[in-house]
Design a protein around this motif. Structure first.
Motif, mmCIF file in Angstrom:
data_model
loop_
_atom_site.group_PDB
_atom_site.id
_atom_site.type_symbol
_atom_site.label_atom_id
_atom_site.label_comp_id
_atom_site.label_asym_id
_atom_site.label_seq_id
_atom_site.Cartn_x
_atom_site.Cartn_y
_atom_site.Cartn_z
ATOM 1 N N VAL A 126 35.713 39.724 46.716
ATOM 2 C CA VAL A 126 36.794 40.340 45.955
ATOM 3 C C VAL A 126 36.195 40.702 44.598
ATOM 4 N N MET A 184 46.230 53.134 33.078
ATOM 5 C CA MET A 184 45.726 53.373 34.419
ATOM 6 C C MET A 184 46.071 54.789 34.858
ATOM 7 N N CYS A 193 43.344 53.441 42.107
ATOM 8 C CA CYS A 193 43.607 53.272 40.670
ATOM 9 C C CYS A 193 42.305 53.238 39.867
ATOM 10 N N PHE A 261 49.462 49.408 32.782
ATOM 11 C CA PHE A 261 49.492 48.443 33.886
ATOM 12 C C PHE A 261 49.324 47.057 33.287
ATOM 13 N N PHE A 265 48.504 38.339 36.447
ATOM 14 C CA PHE A 265 48.853 38.079 37.839
ATOM 15 C C PHE A 265 50.270 37.527 37.852
ATOM 16 N N GLN A 266 51.152 38.205 38.568
ATOM 17 C CA GLN A 266 52.544 37.785 38.601
ATOM 18 C C GLN A 266 52.821 36.953 39.846
ATOM 19 N N THR A 267 53.712 35.983 39.721
ATOM 20 C CA THR A 267 54.124 35.198 40.884
ATOM 21 C C THR A 267 55.563 34.767 40.683
ATOM 22 N N MET A 279 50.213 33.873 35.908
ATOM 23 C CA MET A 279 49.055 33.040 35.672
ATOM 24 C C MET A 279 48.620 33.323 34.230
ATOM 25 N N GLN A 311 41.320 27.437 32.960
ATOM 26 C CA GLN A 311 41.207 28.744 33.595
ATOM 27 C C GLN A 311 42.201 29.720 32.972
ATOM 28 N N PHE A 313 43.423 34.120 33.474
ATOM 29 C CA PHE A 313 43.452 35.124 34.532
ATOM 30 C C PHE A 313 43.754 36.491 33.952
ATOM 31 N N ASN A 315 44.167 40.402 35.702
ATOM 32 C CA ASN A 315 44.091 41.224 36.909
ATOM 33 C C ASN A 315 43.509 42.597 36.576
ATOM 34 N N GLU A 316 42.183 42.635 36.336
ATOM 35 C CA GLU A 316 41.506 43.870 35.939
ATOM 36 C C GLU A 316 41.804 45.010 36.908
ATOM 37 N N ILE A 317 41.925 46.218 36.369
ATOM 38 C CA ILE A 317 42.155 47.391 37.217
ATOM 39 C C ILE A 317 40.929 47.661 38.085
ATOM 40 N N ARG A 327 38.090 38.506 36.883
ATOM 41 C CA ARG A 327 39.545 38.365 37.007
ATOM 42 C C ARG A 327 40.020 36.939 36.772
ATOM 43 N N GLU A 328 39.095 35.985 36.791
ATOM 44 C CA GLU A 328 39.456 34.601 36.490
ATOM 45 C C GLU A 328 38.290 33.991 35.737
ATOM 46 N N PRO B 163 37.065 30.334 42.300
ATOM 47 C CA PRO B 163 38.313 30.734 41.648
ATOM 48 C C PRO B 163 39.553 30.181 42.337
ATOM 49 N N VAL B 165 42.391 32.115 42.410
ATOM 50 C CA VAL B 165 42.939 33.291 43.090
ATOM 51 C C VAL B 165 42.154 33.495 44.384
ATOM 52 N N PRO B 167 41.973 35.512 48.298
ATOM 53 C CA PRO B 167 42.548 36.587 49.106
ATOM 54 C C PRO B 167 43.172 36.027 50.387
ATOM 55 N N PHE B 265 51.838 29.809 45.991
ATOM 56 C CA PHE B 265 52.224 30.815 45.007
ATOM 57 C C PHE B 265 51.546 32.124 45.406
ATOM 58 N N GLN B 266 52.342 33.150 45.617
ATOM 59 C CA GLN B 266 51.779 34.426 46.070
ATOM 60 C C GLN B 266 51.608 35.363 44.879
ATOM 61 N N THR B 267 50.578 36.195 44.934
ATOM 62 C CA THR B 267 50.384 37.207 43.894
ATOM 63 C C THR B 267 49.704 38.414 44.514
ATOM 64 N N SER B 268 49.326 39.343 43.694
ATOM 65 C CA SER B 268 48.732 40.571 44.173
ATOM 66 C C SER B 268 47.440 40.784 43.396
ATOM 67 N N GLY B 270 44.444 43.056 41.998
ATOM 68 C CA GLY B 270 44.154 44.458 41.698
ATOM 69 C C GLY B 270 45.443 45.226 41.465
ATOM 70 N N PRO B 271 45.314 46.486 41.028
ATOM 71 C CA PRO B 271 46.492 47.226 40.570
ATOM 72 C C PRO B 271 47.287 47.902 41.675
ATOM 73 N N MET B 279 47.452 31.557 45.022
ATOM 74 C CA MET B 279 46.799 30.539 44.235
ATOM 75 C C MET B 279 46.416 29.433 45.219
#
Lengths: 715, 715
Positions: A126, A184, A193, A261, A265-267, A279, A311, A313, A315-317, A327-328, B163, B165, B167, B265-268, B270-271, B279
């Motif tokens: 990743v 973005m 993106c 953007f 990282f949202q949860t 995060m 840690q 976080f 969430n880089e584009i 990203r972390e 990490p 985070v 996948p 905990f779920q997240t996404s 990248g953009p 997590m």
């Protein structure tokens, strides 16, 4: 918008390389001018040659003209070479062949020896996520242990450990929910993106490097754009992308307009889905929200510092630059709370005489370079805002150089006015030079009272400090006392709004009203919450200046924040520690990391010279003694030649190797000098412990123990 | 389903308290029987009294009958008291007043002294998230440093740092995406979520504790339900909730059917929003996916262990039990990779003679209690599956007791057959007794080859080890060679299915076919993928045993996994270390944490006896020496009485206090004995360092230095 990002913490997460190009590449403008002059001369000379030929001039005349043309062509290629050389030396990344090759050598060694590993490699990884493998993980925990010793223990800081999962309200207060964004653009057809500023930056760099025909004005414009990239709004960036006809790099499709953007990282916290969490993008907020408890824990005394390692976080584009933009990452942050009226520091004198490269604002805008300044001078001249900020700059310098960062490739750069948040008093970045250019690794900012105020407002909990006066102070205070009974009779249901508006008057406004009431008996008064003006008579409100005795002062502390990007420091340390030297036969280059014992992943290796039970027993005895002394080490009992085993261990940066070649004494070899001494088996572990713990030095050991010639080795 | 959770790692995240009740509360059935008998006797005696009264019997006769009735009533209340007492001693939580009070005292002290803080407190917090404040953070980093020393350094483990985070594909392979769930029910009207098993558990406990009229059979049923709660399917849980008429506790509204809720905990990442991430729920997967590189790093040799310390996340439906069940926590995990055919351990003999409480499967199902067993005996008798598993059980025992966990309240409980995943060879939990009951703090499992196989399959990358034979081995192999041409002619489009089915035959099946073909010339053969039987003739397949030379053996290693819930260990340590003792005047109880120096948050405090510049200078000198020696400490120069300052420091668990009462020598006090010795100012720091680093003991210091009477103190 990007420039809003600067008002957020930690600003050091932004690469500042684009900013620096501007001041350093001015010189190349002369070359471009020369190229442009040469181009004109070439064209007119070519015309001259054509004319001479068409007018059937004398051969000698034509030959002379052609020779002049060729000379101009030669001049052109010379100028072009010089421009390329200059582009490379500016370290704009792509151009610099030497730096690229050096980086590749370091990165190859790091990956091959598992200092780090692209995360989830067997699933093709990743972007922006990396694991530290065994030696990298050791280096990291050594760096963090030293950070605790150098900062937390030395300054008696209050260390805390807060969760990464953070509810929205906290990051709303800090500004991250609204402003922690990058701009973005999307490929109109595939939806891929891109970071808008990256595309523009790549376009400008490519144009400047590859297209030497662009005019002097155009070159200057592109350079200016690169230097001010971080300040462009979405609209400005979008306009430039349109103007230059920039398209999606992979598909050549058109791009969307730039839009923000959010990089968190949202949860969702809990099962209901109704509670948004993120995060954390930094560790500092966990400290700010605990200020009240920490202040009480510290005996309600200022100054004090809280610290946190953890840690964070982002969430880089589209992550680039390997370990530098991920990203972390691990942050180590200090929040030093101080009375805004007294930013002196009791231990300031311990660092005031340090001298190192500083790059004040003035030097940057006037196109000069960083220069060695004595820290005490920078503080006393007001270049550094205050003693406490200066103290931490000095401590950061000591921290980085003791880890092994090269003094000559470390500078403290002051933020320019447009880089700093409006509330910040002063801000300096420790920048370390690497093959990627100058990298922001530690940010040291005086953030005034901003963060505590933001959380006071949002939470309704006062995050303040008190200074108790040794004797009460007399102060004059304005007292506004609305007469509620009369106001009630006059305004009935609107009475509450009028009372509140009267009480909310600022000093000047109230004194003006008092004067008017005394002279005219009544005054027109605008009540915003009612949206109208009311008439206030003299008997409806009393406005008086009264003298009061105060026993304490209540204020919001300022915070001075040194914030360390641990992964960036470690990567730069890898580059500064790496070198190669020829093997014994001279047929290959061997890699070495010259880590000081403090950070070396393993302090010592133990080699039985040949595979033999007696030697292996001695090796095991020494290994046990090393374990008991808390020295991390490895035994290597493979039958490989001793020279190869040394090379293998040098490549991990192991500072010492013990070779067992007898049952009574062994040789102890130092990595960089390759010098060897002979020590008794019983003493081997304690000698290694004394050097690695700094109680003695290799120089001292070298002068104390019998030297060992290299006959037992094949080096 | 809940029982599926057991097949996931780390199983120790589940509280096992419900499981234990079953075996321990059998005795109370006698009491309930007695109560039920008493109830019948009471009713018939009451009838007798009524009859005597209505039949106008003699007063003496009536009096005697009433007396007998009263005796039965007294007996009833006695039995009820006994039942209550037994419920309390079973530690079912709510019931036990003493344990509740003790816990409240510990928790009050911990929160007041900032060992921990509910996270984001000024925003009214988030359930299941806690900060470690300064002393808690120190304890945690001491525990982790000792873990590194005791496991990573001692065993030369390969530590990695991956990490949080992660996948989706990784957690799909591990089973977490599909199976890391708890069963949830929703309030039909408000949508509030509850853990289905919690509601049922609460109902059963409440019924058993408060309703003494329930029948013996009913009580037994409820207890059986409590004991098997973890094994119930969603349907079974739902049926019980309906049967008992359980409603939402807050609103009394009806509840939905139970359904699985994923705890990650779920997240996404990248953009684009198209790449799901989670997590991590544990750190182990980061190690498994790196197996190939780590194995190579270890010189392609087994056994070796990898280790990782880091945050893990679990989005609990409704967190309870304070620090024991949280949404974010620190795990320390070891994955020891070993040849499944050789699970011996070279250092096993170092732990074989340890003796401690073990609770094997057999003792649990037969209703016995844990008993002291010599580890070596448990391994040799096959109670513990193998030496390596035994070795780690012993090492975990040493680790926990050296931290200060009480040996008498620590046991190793073997998983029952229904708790273990189908692939696991054996599994033991280190359980520590706290006011919440027995708490799973470390899980030590032999997970066979499950995890590596799962990632091999999903990623297509072979995660295997090789054993090279010193000389090639001759092995007999069965070779099945279908004759494709003939099969194609016979089965046309189904040829592929037939070929695959033939090749997939196990040895016995193939040899049977060979025999039949040789005797009868053809055989009926069932092809599952076609769902029918086909006729195979002799010339369609060749089945032969062939001798082959093999140079190596390729296999998937087994993994033995000790997995530590650091927060749980620390909380239990807090409870085991806490005690109270009367103040000097006897008017109040003072709190003390008896932390060993190894884990104490601060090792030493320095007190100038009175506020005076000379004493403060001595205190600062000692403070500097302590900092140089790496000893964390605090100076307390408040004018508070020395007794109060001692009490304050005891409450933080600081083992030593230096009181400056002269400029040449000082007193050194030990926390638990309150004994004091006098040492020279110059030696003070080094004496403290020697005790805290374990080079000497307080007993030795006490016998070496002059004793100090308590005249300079007010203890």
């Amino acid at each position: 918008m990007l420039h809003l990002l600067h008002s957020l913490r930690p600003s050091f997460l932004l690469s500042s390389s684009s900013r620096v190009i501007f001041t350093r590449s001015m010189a190349s403008i002369d070359l471009r001018k020369a190229l442009s002059d040469n181009q004109s001369a070439l064209e007119s000379q070519a015309n001259a040659v054509r004319q001479l030929k068409s007018s059937a001039a004398a051969k000698s005349e034509i030959d002379a003209a052609v020779e002049a043309l060729n000379a101009l062509k030669l001049e052109k290629s010379t100028i072009e070479r010089e421009i390329h050389a200059q582009i490379n030396s500016e370290g704009n990344g792509e151009g610099n062949v030497n730096k690229e090759a050096f980086r590749q050598a370091v990165v190859n060694t790091l990956e091959r020896r598992l200092f780090y590993i692209p995360s989830f490699k067997i699933y093709r990884g990743v972007a922006g996520l990396y694991d530290y493998g065994p030696p990298g993980c050791s280096v990291k925990s050594n760096v963090l242990a030293f950070w605790r010793q150098h900062f937390v223990l030395e300054e008696n800081m209050l260390e805390v450990d807060c969760p990464c999962v953070t509810p929205e309200v906290v990051l709303k207060a800090s500004g991250h929910v609204d402003k922690f964004t990058d701009l973005m653009v999307k490929d109109d057809k595939t939806g891929t993106c891109y970071r808008a500023d990256h595309l523009l930056k790549d376009f400008c760099n490519e144009k400047l490097q590859k297209d030497l025909t662009i005019s002097l004005d155009k070159a200057a414009e592109l350079k200016h754009l690169l230097a001010t990239l971080d300040d462009l709004s979405a609209e400005e960036l979008g306009a430039k992308i349109k103007e230059f006809g920039i398209v999606a790099p992979d598909t050549k499709n058109p791009l969307s307009d730039p839009y923000p953007f959010n990089l968190m990282f949202q949860t969702s916290i809990g099962p209901s889905g109704s509670s948004t969490g993120y995060m954390r993008p930094e560790t500092a907020q966990g400290i700010f929200v605990n200020f009240r408890d920490l202040y009480y824990y510290n005996g309600s005394k200022l100054p004090f510092a809280a610290a946190q390692i953890g840690q964070a976080f982002r969430n880089e584009i589209s992550p680039r630059q390997g370990l530098l933009r991920v990203r972390e990452f691990t942050l180590a942050e200090i929040e030093h709370f101080v009375d805004p009226e007294d930013k002196s520091h009791p231990k300031y004198s311990e660092v005031a005489d340090l001298e190192f490269f500083m790059f004040p604002r003035q030097e940057q805008v006037s196109g000069q370079s960083a220069k060695r300044i004595r820290l005490g001078e920078a503080v006393s001249k007001g270049i550094v805002n205050n003693e406490t900020l200066g103290y931490f700059i000095g401590r950061v310098y000591l921290f980085l150089t003791r880890l092994g960062i090269d003094k000559e490739r470390l500078r403290f750069r002051q933020h320019l006015a447009n880089e700093m948040a409006h509330y910040a008093a002063d801000c300096w970045d420790a920048e370390i030079e690497s093959s990627y250019g100058w990298i922001e690794c530690v940010g040291i900012a005086d953030r005034s009272a901003y963060d505590l105020r933001a959380h006071s407002e949002k939470s309704g909990v006062q995050l303040v400090a008190q200074e108790k006066f040794s004797e009460p102070k007399e102060v004059e205070k304005l007292v506004i006392a609305p007469v509620k009974k009369l106001l009630g009779q006059a305004f009935k249901g609107s009475q509450k709004n009028v009372v509140e508006a009267l009480e909310a008057m600022k000093e000047k406004e109230a004194l003006d009203m008092k004067a008017t009431l005394e002279s005219k008996g009544e005054v027109e008064f605008e009540v915003c919450t009612l949206g109208k003006t009311v008439t206030i008579t003299k008997n409806m409100v009393s406005i008086q200046k009264e003298k009061k005795k105060e026993h304490q002062r209540v204020f919001t502390p300022s915070v001075i924040e040194p914030s360390f990007g641990i992964g960036r420091i470690i990567y730069c340390l890898f580059e500064h520690s790496f070198y190669t030297r020829p093997s014994k036969g001279g047929d290959e280059q061997l890699n070495v990391f010259r880590f000081p014992p403090l950070v070396a992943p393993i302090k010592c290796t133990v080699f039985p010279l040949v595979q033999n039970q007696k030697f292996e027993e001695v090796a095991k005895f020494i290994s046990k003694s090393l374990t008991a002394a808390g020295i991390s080490h490895r035994i290597d009992i493979t039958g490989t030649s001793i020279g190869k085993r040394y090379a293998r261990t040098d490549e991990l940066g192991v500072p010492f190797a013990i070779t067992v070649d007898s049952t009574t004494s062994v040789t102890l070899r130092e990595r960089d000098s390759k010098d060897q001494v002979r020590v008794d088996v019983e003493n081997a572990a304690s000698v290694v412990r004394e050097i690695t713990e700094g109680q003695t030095t290799w120089t001292h050991v070298w002068s104390t123990f019998p030297h060992q010639s290299s006959t037992t080795t094949d080096e």
